[in-house]
Write an enzyme that holds these catalytic residues in place. Structure first.
Site, short mmCIF file in Angstrom:
data_model
loop_
_atom_site.label_atom_id
_atom_site.label_comp_id
_atom_site.label_asym_id
_atom_site.label_seq_id
_atom_site.Cartn_x
_atom_site.Cartn_y
_atom_site.Cartn_z
N ASP A 1 1.02 -8.42 1.22
CA ASP A 1 1.68 -7.73 0.12
C ASP A 1 2.73 -6.88 0.81
O ASP A 1 2.39 -5.92 1.50
CB ASP A 1 0.69 -6.84 -0.64
N HIS A 2 3.98 -7.26 0.66
CA HIS A 2 4.98 -6.63 1.54
C HIS A 2 5.14 -5.14 1.27
O HIS A 2 5.67 -4.42 2.10
CB HIS A 2 6.32 -7.38 1.51
N HIS B 1 1.73 -5.14 -6.03
CA HIS B 1 2.40 -4.00 -5.40
C HIS B 1 1.99 -2.64 -5.98
O HIS B 1 1.65 -1.72 -5.24
CB HIS B 1 3.92 -4.14 -5.50
#
Ligand code: BG6
Length: 478
Positions: A172-173, A235
């Site tokens: 999950d960036h 996010h």
């Protein structure tokens, strides 16, 4: 600190994510001296390309996504020389024995699955069949990790047939963003905040991820997802977890992920009246959402706001308000911790109402600001004003400290180091879907259209109402 030499294979090595994020990120790490020169980056994709053609493509991508002053020819040449290319058929036999030749037993071996989730299974199978993967192999997978609990479970099961959980790195960036990690440093590295970090002192928390871009270009994917699946389930949920979690006993993968999981499991279902979905309209030359996704009947949301309750001792009574959307007024991602009023004002009514707000900015202008109340300077008597105690990372750490390190490169280096702390564990992803699914089902069953909002606004009016009726207000998007 340099990492150990590695062989990193990118399935989908000619794809959009590889061009935009993974390869430019790897270049920056190479340029920073973090990547040993005996490392290898193997692009694997369907196209028939020679190694030189692939290097040319990657060179073009670097020119597009890295600023010119950072493209010194020796750095670029050095980086390109690490590249290999294998034309591969993910579901067939082509290319696999060639890929095997690129694996050197004495290097860390990692495979980035930058491909559609339907290919995870076939690729994992072939990696084993051809003796390319073993118990020390690491794999990296990307979102979307399923589109509901059932599909996420299936994906987890598929991967589990071939790899142990300690080998799987689910990206999950948002967890790779500088400020997101700083959130943990702020909470657990200071004595100042943690005693106040609960419902006794915090009135409410706002999490905003506002974007100016629309969904043009990826309408097909987006229209099947919407803001809830595309942004909230992953996010925003991760941000919420890091704010709400209990202190882990160590900064160690399972200790951190156990605490995040407890937060997700403590989330109440969201009531339909505490949730607002929006869809952007057209304005001037900006096309509408419906136009962007080429679907006049779409009921998918490009904006989402909701009130979330975390039902545990720390947070009962302190709501978390989440919102995210496309085509909003500004690109602005931030977390605001709004503290309660002082229990008693010794300065009287005229001093007004003052609240401490801690704002944690993810982007742009990464940093934190704490609003504090002081006496207005001058002879005017005891008048109070709010001033910001501001820490902008770029100022505080100096431009030399290149902390604009992109989330992806940070995370890929963590894969090579074998550190899973900033990656999602399978049960975490499933718990997030288990919370999201009924919310989606509830609006699908009522078949409501999202509220319209104008591009360049802060979302639909109803989103403001969500807070107004509780005598709160969103922080401005500007
Ligand atoms: C992606 C979403 O995961 O995150 C996109 O699929 C979104 O829709 C993007 O635009 C936002 O990421 P960032 O890093 O630009 O905030």
């Amino acid at each position: 600190i340099p990492v150990d030499p590695f062989d990193l294979t990118i399935f989908g090595g000619t794809g959009d994510l590889a061009r935009r994020k993974i390869l430019p990120g790897l270049y920056r790490r190479f340029r920073a001296g973090q990547m040993p020169e005996t490392s290898q980056i193997v692009g694997a994709a369907r196209s028939d390309l020679t190694e030189d053609q692939y290097r040319d493509e990657v060179h073009e991508a670097l020119k597009e996504f890295i600023s010119k002053d950072k493209l010194e020819s020796n750095a670029v040449d050095g980086f390109l020389s690490l590249l290999r290319y294998v034309s591969i058929d993910a579901t067939g036999d082509k290319g696999w024995s060639e890929l095997k030749e690129h694996q050197r037993g004495d290097h860390i071996s990692a495979f980035y699955f930058s491909v559609a989730p339907s290919l995870f299974g076939p690729i994992a199978e072939r990696l084993h069949e051809h003796g390319i993967a073993d118990a020390s192999t690491r794999i990296v997978v990307e979102k979307p990790f399923g589109r509901d609990l059932e599909t996420a479970r299936k994906l987890n099961q598929t991967l589990a047939q071939h790899f142990d959980e300690t080998q799987i790195y689910r990206i999950d960036h948002y967890l790779g963003k500088e400020t997101v990690q700083n959130l943990m440093a702020l909470r657990f590295g200071n004595v100042l905040f943690e005693p106040l970090w609960n419902s006794q002192y915090v009135d409410h928390i706002q999490i905003t991820v506002a974007e100016t871009v629309g969904v043009g270009g990826r309408g097909g994917y987006y229209d099947r997802s919407g803001a809830m699946r595309d942004m909230v389930q992953n996010h925003l949920m991760q941000l919420l977890c890091l704010i709400a979690m209990e202190p882990p006993s160590q900064f160690e993968p399972d200790a951190v992920r156990d605490e995040k999981l407890k937060v997700i499991r403590a989330l109440d279902p969201v009531k339909p009246e505490e949730l607002v979905r929006g869809q952007y309209t057209a304005k001037g030359k900006t096309p509408s959402y419906l136009h962007d996704v080429e679907n006049e009947d779409s009921r998918t949301e490009s904006f989402m706001a909701m009130k979330v309750n975390v039902s545990n001792w720390r947070w009962a009574g302190t709501p978390f308000y989440l919102r995210t959307g496309k085509r909003l007024r500004a690109r602005q991602s931030e977390i605001a911790v709004v503290f309660k009023d002082a229990p008693h004002s010794i300065f009287g009514e005229e001093a007004g109402r003052h609240r401490n707000i801690l704002t944690i900015r993810l982007q742009p202008n990464e940093g934190m600001t704490l609003g504090v109340t002081i006496k207005e300077p001058g002879p005017g008597g005891m008048r109070l004003i709010d001033v910001p105690l501001d820490m902008t990372f770029a100022d505080a750490l100096g431009a030399e400290n290149d902390n604009v390190t992109d989330a992806y490169e940070r995370l890929v280096m963590d894969v090579i180091r074998g550190n899973q702390t900033l990656f999602m564990r399978g049960d975490e992803v499933e718990a997030a879907w288990a919370w999201t699914d009924p919310i989606i089902e509830s609006w699908e069953s009522r078949d409501r259209r999202p509220y319209p909002y104008e591009p360049g606004s802060s979302g639909p009016e109803e989103s403001a109402m969500l807070l107004h009726r509780e005598e709160r207000r969103w922080r401005e998007i500007r």
